[in-house]
Design an enzyme around this catalytic site. Structure first.
Site, PDB file in Angstrom:
ATOM      1  N   THR A 127      58.479  72.950  13.897  1.00 51.04           N
ATOM      2  CA  THR A 127      58.257  71.744  12.394  1.00 51.04           C
ATOM      3  C   THR A 127      56.981  72.339  11.715  1.00 51.04           C
ATOM      4  OG1 THR A 127      57.289  69.702  12.322  1.00 51.04           O
ATOM      5  CG2 THR A 127      56.607  70.479  14.306  1.00 51.04           C
ATOM      6  N   TYR A 151      50.455  65.345  17.313  1.00 53.44           N
ATOM      7  CA  TYR A 151      51.593  66.546  17.445  1.00 53.44           C
ATOM      8  C   TYR A 151      51.987  68.115  16.935  1.00 53.44           C
ATOM      9  CZ  TYR A 151      56.770  66.929  15.367  1.00 53.44           C
ATOM     10  OH  TYR A 151      57.660  67.599  15.298  1.00 53.44           O
TER      11      TYR A 151
END
Length: 315
Positions: A127, A151
């Protein structure tokens, strides 16, 4: 006919990737836990089109509970899409879900893959969140990651595990850093889904910050194409690639586009900037274009129109 494993197959990107493979005549083993991070009814709808194919097998299980050595026999590629997603939910008591599902689950797959020399490729879904507030825009892969959310920390840790297994055991891994993927089947906690849903029900939409933050938006079919290219290009082994759509725009400008698509002005409810959200993201995709031939095809206008059409059918 080759056999591929897609983890997170009931999710947004995983279901599209599996469907494309099946349409190409490949065999797909889909793995998904169907956890309750968001409505499992939506996940069931995502896999419904896949179950019409005789060459699709669904395994409903926790990645950490599976016999991966047996599962990987005669498998050519693993597309590891499964993850605990979402920046805002990664703070607090929910963090353990991120360590379990992003780090531990990835390590278990890597351990099995290193014992499976016939496997041609492991494509890991990373990501843009690993970059955090990147010092350079657009951001290239040589910019040091500095995540600003729990995250992002867990995804970077999983990515680094991939490199450890590649360098020490020759695991043929490639990582793709997605930049804000959108389109049909987008998760309900993601911005465009929330905006379009608000339009249907005539609700206001929460805007975190001043709306001047920018994002590089990537249509889901372009993310799928990147996965397929990364799985087959020999130069991709041991490399990480930015996958962006080339549509870096201000959030407020996207909202104006959405107003045009839905036919009226959605009420904006401005709130404080959320912790863990990067101010700007922008992908330098030069490396992906040069090594795997990545070339995004879907414009932001076309992609938004496709997502709006899907959302209307959903609600």
């Amino acid at each position: 006919m080759a056999t591929h494993i897609v983890t997170g197959v009931a999710g947004f990107i995983g279901s599209h990737l599996a469907e494309t493979l099946l349409q190409q005549g490949e065999k797909v083993i889909g793995v998904d836990q169907f956890n309750d991070y968001y409505d499992t009814t939506l996940k069931r709808k995502n896999v419904l089109p896949l179950q019409q194919y005789k060459d699709f097998e669904l395994i409903e299980a926790d990645i950490q509970q599976l016999d991966w050595l047996t599962l990987l026999k005669e498998v050519e590629t693993v597309f590891h899409q499964a993850a605990q997603a979402g920046v805002r939910a990664s703070w607090g008591s929910g963090f353990r879900h991120y360590t379990e599902r992003n780090i531990n689950a990835t390590q278990i797959i890597l351990e099995a893959v290193k014992e499976t020399p016939a496997l041609k490729r492991l494509v890991f879904a990373s990501t843009s969140s690993v970059y955090g507030n990147a010092e350079t825009l657009p951001t290239s892969e040589i910019i040091p990651p500095q995540p600003v959310s729990p995250y992002g920390i867990t995804k970077l840790a999983a990515e680094r595990l991939c490199w450890l297994y590649h360098h020490n055991f020759g695991v043929p891994v490639t990582a793709l850093r997605y930049f804000t993927v959108y389109g049909p089947r987008q998760r309900p906690d993601m911005a465009f889904h929330k905006f379009f849903k608000a339009a249907i029900f005539k609700n206001s939409i929460p805007i975190y910050g001043d709306g001047k933050q920018t994002r590089d938006f990537t249509f889901v079919s372009d993310a799928v194409a990147a996965n397929l290219a990364a799985a087959t290009c020999s130069q991709a082994v041991g490399e990480v690639f930015n996958i962006g759509g080339g549509s870096r725009v201000f959030l407020c400008d996207v909202l104006d586009k959405i107003d045009e698509i839905v036919g009226y002005k959605i009420i904006r409810d401005h709130q404080e900037q959320a912790m863990g959200d990067a101010r700007h993201t922008g992908a330098d995709t030069t490396k992906a274009k040069q090594l795997i031939g990545f070339n995004p095809q879907v414009s932001l206008d076309d992609g938004l129109a496709q997502e709006w059409e899907w959302i209307q059918g959903l609600y």
